[in-house]
Design a protein around this motif. Structure first.
Motif, PDB file in Angstrom:
ATOM      1  N   GLY A 241      -0.093  13.055   4.472  1.00  0.00           N
ATOM      2  CA  GLY A 241      -0.194  12.087   5.568  1.00  0.00           C
ATOM      3  C   GLY A 241      -1.582  11.489   5.681  1.00  0.00           C
ATOM      4  O   GLY A 241      -1.735  10.292   5.938  1.00  0.00           O
ATOM      5  N   VAL A 242      -2.599  12.313   5.462  1.00  0.00           N
ATOM      6  CA  VAL A 242      -3.980  11.820   5.534  1.00  0.00           C
ATOM      7  C   VAL A 242      -4.251  10.821   4.411  1.00  0.00           C
ATOM      8  O   VAL A 242      -4.862   9.768   4.638  1.00  0.00           O
ATOM      9  N   ILE A 243      -3.796  11.134   3.196  1.00  0.00           N
ATOM     10  CA  ILE A 243      -3.986  10.195   2.076  1.00  0.00           C
ATOM     11  C   ILE A 243      -3.275   8.883   2.349  1.00  0.00           C
ATOM     12  O   ILE A 243      -3.830   7.799   2.137  1.00  0.00           O
ATOM     13  N   LEU A 244      -2.043   8.950   2.828  1.00  0.00           N
ATOM     14  CA  LEU A 244      -1.307   7.724   3.139  1.00  0.00           C
ATOM     15  C   LEU A 244      -2.010   6.938   4.240  1.00  0.00           C
ATOM     16  O   LEU A 244      -2.200   5.724   4.132  1.00  0.00           O
ATOM     17  N   GLY A 245      -2.427   7.629   5.298  1.00  0.00           N
ATOM     18  CA  GLY A 245      -3.121   6.955   6.399  1.00  0.00           C
ATOM     19  C   GLY A 245      -4.434   6.340   5.968  1.00  0.00           C
ATOM     20  O   GLY A 245      -4.743   5.194   6.312  1.00  0.00           O
TER      21      GLY A 245
ATOM     22  N   ALA B  68       0.839  -1.204   0.000  1.00  0.00           N
ATOM     23  CA  ALA B  68       0.000   0.000   0.000  1.00  0.00           C
ATOM     24  C   ALA B  68       0.871   1.251   0.000  1.00  0.00           C
ATOM     25  O   ALA B  68       0.616   2.199  -0.751  1.00  0.00           O
ATOM     26  N   PHE B  69       1.911   1.266   0.825  1.00  0.00           N
ATOM     27  CA  PHE B  69       2.814   2.419   0.830  1.00  0.00           C
ATOM     28  C   PHE B  69       3.467   2.578  -0.540  1.00  0.00           C
ATOM     29  O   PHE B  69       3.539   3.685  -1.077  1.00  0.00           O
ATOM     30  N   GLY B  70       3.906   1.467  -1.118  1.00  0.00           N
ATOM     31  CA  GLY B  70       4.534   1.531  -2.440  1.00  0.00           C
ATOM     32  C   GLY B  70       3.594   2.071  -3.504  1.00  0.00           C
ATOM     33  O   GLY B  70       3.998   2.869  -4.353  1.00  0.00           O
ATOM     34  N   LEU B  71       2.332   1.651  -3.451  1.00  0.00           N
ATOM     35  CA  LEU B  71       1.350   2.130  -4.432  1.00  0.00           C
ATOM     36  C   LEU B  71       1.093   3.626  -4.286  1.00  0.00           C
ATOM     37  O   LEU B  71       1.006   4.350  -5.283  1.00  0.00           O
ATOM     38  N   VAL B  72       0.975   4.081  -3.051  1.00  0.00           N
ATOM     39  CA  VAL B  72       0.779   5.516  -2.838  1.00  0.00           C
ATOM     40  C   VAL B  72       1.998   6.278  -3.359  1.00  0.00           C
ATOM     41  O   VAL B  72       1.867   7.281  -4.056  1.00  0.00           O
ATOM     42  N   ARG B  73       3.164   5.764  -3.050  1.00  0.00           N
ATOM     43  CA  ARG B  73       4.402   6.441  -3.450  1.00  0.00           C
ATOM     44  C   ARG B  73       4.596   6.435  -4.965  1.00  0.00           C
ATOM     45  O   ARG B  73       5.063   7.413  -5.549  1.00  0.00           O
ATOM     46  N   LEU B  74       4.244   5.334  -5.623  1.00  0.00           N
ATOM     47  CA  LEU B  74       4.467   5.232  -7.061  1.00  0.00           C
ATOM     48  C   LEU B  74       3.335   5.815  -7.897  1.00  0.00           C
ATOM     49  O   LEU B  74       3.582   6.414  -8.939  1.00  0.00           O
ATOM     50  N   LEU B  75       2.078   5.629  -7.450  1.00  0.00           N
ATOM     51  CA  LEU B  75       0.944   6.007  -8.286  1.00  0.00           C
ATOM     52  C   LEU B  75       0.218   7.280  -7.858  1.00  0.00           C
ATOM     53  O   LEU B  75      -0.119   8.117  -8.690  1.00  0.00           O
ATOM     54  N   LEU B  76      -0.076   7.388  -6.579  1.00  0.00           N
ATOM     55  CA  LEU B  76      -0.909   8.508  -6.128  1.00  0.00           C
ATOM     56  C   LEU B  76      -0.112   9.791  -5.866  1.00  0.00           C
ATOM     57  O   LEU B  76      -0.525  10.870  -6.269  1.00  0.00           O
ATOM     58  N   MET B  77       0.991   9.640  -5.161  1.00  0.00           N
ATOM     59  CA  MET B  77       1.802  10.810  -4.786  1.00  0.00           C
ATOM     60  C   MET B  77       3.280  10.463  -4.871  1.00  0.00           C
ATOM     61  O   MET B  77       3.886  10.097  -3.860  1.00  0.00           O
ATOM     62  N   PRO B  78       3.856  10.595  -6.043  1.00  0.00           N
ATOM     63  CA  PRO B  78       5.276  10.231  -6.194  1.00  0.00           C
ATOM     64  C   PRO B  78       6.222  10.980  -5.244  1.00  0.00           C
ATOM     65  O   PRO B  78       7.266  10.467  -4.895  1.00  0.00           O
ATOM     66  N   LYS B  79       5.845  12.146  -4.792  1.00  0.00           N
ATOM     67  CA  LYS B  79       6.706  12.928  -3.889  1.00  0.00           C
ATOM     68  C   LYS B  79       6.213  12.875  -2.446  1.00  0.00           C
ATOM     69  O   LYS B  79       6.466  13.786  -1.666  1.00  0.00           O
TER      70      LYS B  79
END
Length: 136
Positions: A116-120, A92-103
């Motif tokens: 932080g809210v999106i990741l959480g 899930a962290f990888g998907l957020v980092r790669l697809l939703l919010m690369p930065k």
């Protein structure tokens, strides 16, 4: 025979609860190792974005852990499904980092609360789905 069997599951409860706490501590350790930013250090410094992201990950993992405890047939089964939950949260962290919010790492370091809210929230959603899917 009022009350008979009321505490009959206490030993199993204690084993699963203790193992759950161990798995939760292990998750926090592993999760903070795989993320490029030091969430715990950021949280202690008052970074709300890091707190939201890490809290969501812990809640998401706990939800999946609860599903594993409810549906496992043995302690070994529980541990295996707990490791699956850990992998799901890492993905899930990888998907957020790669697809939703690369930065996202930089945004959390900069205390951008939205990141932080999106990741959480993503972590909690993955935990809920994970727990539901463990009801084999």
């Amino acid at each position: 025979m009022e009350g008979y069997g009321t505490l009959s599951g206490l030993a199993n409860f204690a084993l699963y609860f203790f193992l759950s706490l161990v798995m939760l501590i292990a998750f926090k350790y592993v999760y903070t190792l795989i993320t490029p930013h030091d969430e715990w250090k950021l949280v202690k410094a008052g970074n709300i974005a890091a707190a939201a992201g890490l809290s969501g990950a812990v809640i998401g993992f706990s939800l999946a852990l609860a599903g594993a405890a409810s549906n496992s047939v043995s302690l070994v089964d529980f541990v295996i499904w707990s490791l699956v939950a850990l992998a799901a949260q890492s993905i899930a962290f990888g998907l957020v980092r790669l697809l939703l919010m690369p930065k996202i790492v930089q945004r959390i370091n900069d205390n951008e609360i939205a990141a932080g809210v999106i990741l959480g929230a993503t972590s909690i959603a993955v935990g809920l789905l994970n727990a539901a899917c463990m009801s084999y």
